[in-house]
Every structure is written in structure tokens, then in C-alpha cells.
Design a protein around this motif. Structure first.
Motif, mmCIF file in Angstrom:
data_model
loop_
_atom_site.group_PDB
_atom_site.id
_atom_site.type_symbol
_atom_site.label_atom_id
_atom_site.label_comp_id
_atom_site.label_asym_id
_atom_site.label_seq_id
_atom_site.Cartn_x
_atom_site.Cartn_y
_atom_site.Cartn_z
ATOM 1 N N ALA A 87 3.380 3.878 -0.035
ATOM 2 C CA ALA A 87 2.407 4.773 -0.649
ATOM 3 C C ALA A 87 1.085 4.054 -0.884
ATOM 4 C CB ALA A 87 2.955 5.302 -1.975
ATOM 5 N N ARG A 88 -0.003 4.694 -0.449
ATOM 6 C CA ARG A 88 -1.356 4.164 -0.635
ATOM 7 C C ARG A 88 -2.256 5.280 -1.155
ATOM 8 N NH1 ARG A 88 -2.005 -0.823 1.396
ATOM 9 N NH2 ARG A 88 -0.397 -1.593 2.789
ATOM 10 N N ASP A 89 -3.266 4.882 -1.940
ATOM 11 C CA ASP A 89 -4.206 5.878 -2.452
ATOM 12 C C ASP A 89 -5.265 6.208 -1.397
ATOM 13 O OD1 ASP A 89 -6.006 3.744 -2.489
ATOM 14 O OD2 ASP A 89 -6.016 3.559 -4.672
ATOM 15 N N ALA A 90 -6.265 6.984 -1.783
ATOM 16 C CA ALA A 90 -7.285 7.443 -0.832
ATOM 17 C C ALA A 90 -8.077 6.294 -0.227
ATOM 18 C CB ALA A 90 -8.226 8.426 -1.515
ATOM 19 N N SER A 91 -8.226 5.192 -0.962
ATOM 20 C CA SER A 91 -8.984 4.045 -0.441
ATOM 21 C C SER A 91 -8.105 3.056 0.310
ATOM 22 C CB SER A 91 -9.707 3.343 -1.595
ATOM 23 O OG SER A 91 -8.764 2.818 -2.524
ATOM 24 N N GLY A 92 -6.809 3.337 0.433
ATOM 25 C CA GLY A 92 -5.909 2.455 1.174
ATOM 26 C C GLY A 92 -5.218 1.407 0.326
ATOM 27 N N GLN A 93 -5.425 1.436 -0.988
ATOM 28 C CA GLN A 93 -4.781 0.468 -1.876
ATOM 29 C C GLN A 93 -3.349 0.924 -2.189
ATOM 30 O OE1 GLN A 93 -6.232 -2.467 -2.849
ATOM 31 N NE2 GLN A 93 -7.742 -1.789 -1.339
ATOM 32 N N PRO A 94 -2.397 -0.024 -2.260
ATOM 33 C CA PRO A 94 -1.006 0.343 -2.553
ATOM 34 C C PRO A 94 -0.878 0.995 -3.929
ATOM 35 C CG PRO A 94 -1.147 -1.924 -1.811
ATOM 36 C CD PRO A 94 -2.546 -1.460 -2.027
ATOM 37 N N LEU A 95 -0.031 2.001 -4.009
ATOM 38 C CA LEU A 95 0.253 2.672 -5.272
ATOM 39 C C LEU A 95 1.475 2.025 -5.912
ATOM 40 C CD1 LEU A 95 -0.221 6.363 -4.118
ATOM 41 C CD2 LEU A 95 -1.648 5.137 -5.733
ATOM 42 N N THR A 96 1.318 1.527 -7.108
ATOM 43 C CA THR A 96 2.432 0.885 -7.811
ATOM 44 C C THR A 96 2.714 1.640 -9.102
ATOM 45 O OG1 THR A 96 0.961 -0.619 -8.990
ATOM 46 C CG2 THR A 96 1.834 -1.375 -6.878
ATOM 47 N N GLY A 97 3.886 1.391 -9.637
ATOM 48 C CA GLY A 97 4.260 1.983 -10.910
ATOM 49 C C GLY A 97 4.715 3.429 -10.824
ATOM 50 N N LEU A 98 4.838 3.954 -9.645
ATOM 51 C CA LEU A 98 5.335 5.321 -9.492
ATOM 52 C C LEU A 98 6.855 5.311 -9.429
ATOM 53 C CD1 LEU A 98 2.879 6.688 -6.795
ATOM 54 C CD2 LEU A 98 2.814 7.108 -9.246
ATOM 55 N N LYS A 99 7.433 6.435 -9.681
ATOM 56 C CA LYS A 99 8.884 6.578 -9.546
ATOM 57 C C LYS A 99 9.132 7.555 -8.404
ATOM 58 C CE LYS A 99 13.060 7.823 -11.941
ATOM 59 N NZ LYS A 99 13.668 8.452 -13.092
#
Length: 161
Positions: A87-99
Motif C-alpha cells: 500500500a502506497r499513498d498518492a505520492s508513492g510513500q508506503p502506508l504504515t499503521g493500517l490494519k
């Protein structure tokens, strides 16, 4: 060779035998159909209809985030399946802390559905295993939650060999 005449008793017995076979086959088919019926798709169509607007709003919110979520599932020879979600956000950074949670749903039989628990295996990478996955068509459902609110939902048809 002497032939026996067709009497009323013979005709009656032929009719009873014919309808007995027809009724017996119908009862057998009915019992088999009821025993293999998986049930309804939704318990309350009315409640599902009321939830439709909330689903549209959630889909619009999800689209506005412009996340890039890629999933890969592979069935292994032992019958287990490995699911990986990146999972990555709109800018391409990894999304952390999600379940994230995954589910394998059989398109034809809800009784065969399997839950796949996903844990964060790296920064923005979530992995999970499902045991005893039968080969064939499945619907892969991925849900992502943040602070108890669903922020991502994806449903894709996959074929696992």
C-alpha cells in the motif's frame, strides 16, 4: 402364445407405479436441493439497500485518496495460499499503521469463504496466509482500516491453481 387381456387392475397398478416413480424422484431432488442450498446472499435486502448510499460515499472517499494498493496471491502445492498487499499513498510513500484484512470468497458458495489475517511485514507491506485453499475461482476481498474506520475496499476475481 396366449396374451392376457388388459384389465382395470393392471391399468391401475401401472398408473400407481408411474406416479410413484415420479413422486419419488421429485422428493429426492427436493431433499438434495435443500441440503445443498447455501442460503441467501443478504439476510435483509431492505437494509442492504439503505447501506448503498454509505457505500457510494465510502468509494468516493477512497478514490479521492488516490492510494496505490497492489495485491498478489499465490496458492502453493500444499494447498496454502500466501497473500501480500503493498500500500502506497498518492505520492508513492508506503502506508504504515493500517490494519488490512483479506477474505477469499467462493462466488457460488458462501460456506467456503476463508479469512486471511494480514500483518505488517515491512513498511507498507502486509502479508498473510490462508490454509487449505481449494483450487478454482475466488473473489479476493481486501479491506483496510484506520482507527476503526474502513478506508479501503477492493474486490477482485482471482483463479488459484
Amino acid at each position: 402364445m396366449a396374451t392376457r387381456p388388459l384389465t382395470g387392475t393392471k391399468v391401475f397398478l401401472i398408473l400407481v407405479a408411474f406416479f410413484g416413480v415420479v413422486i419419488g424422484v421429485n422428493v429426492t431432488m427436493m431433499k438434495l436441493a435443500i441440503a445443498t442450498l447455501p442460503g441467501t446472499d443478504v439476510d435483509s435486502p431492505y437494509a442492504a439497500g439503505l447501506a448503498y448510499d454509505r457505500e457510494i460515499s465510502a468509494a468516493q472517499d477512497q478514490a479521492s485518496r488516490k492510494w496505490q494498493v497492489n495485491a498478489h496471491i499465490e496458492r502453493r502445492a500444499d494447498g496454502n495460499a500466501v497473500l501480500q498487499v503493498e500500500a502506497r499513498d498518492a505520492s508513492g510513500q508506503p502506508l504504515t499503521g493500517l490494519k488490512f484484512a483479506g477474505r477469499l470468497e467462493r462466488p457460488t458458495d458462501k460456506r467456503a469463504d476463508l479469512a486471511v489475517g494480514l500483518a505488517e511485514a515491512g513498511i507498507g507491506i502486509y502479508r498473510g496466509n490462508a490454509a487449505s485453499v481449494a483450487p478454482g475461482q475466488w473473489d479476493l476481498v481486501i479491506e483496510g482500516d484506520a482507527k476503526g474506520e474502513r478506508v479501503f475496499l477492493s474486490r477482485n476475481r482471482v483463479i488459484l491453481n
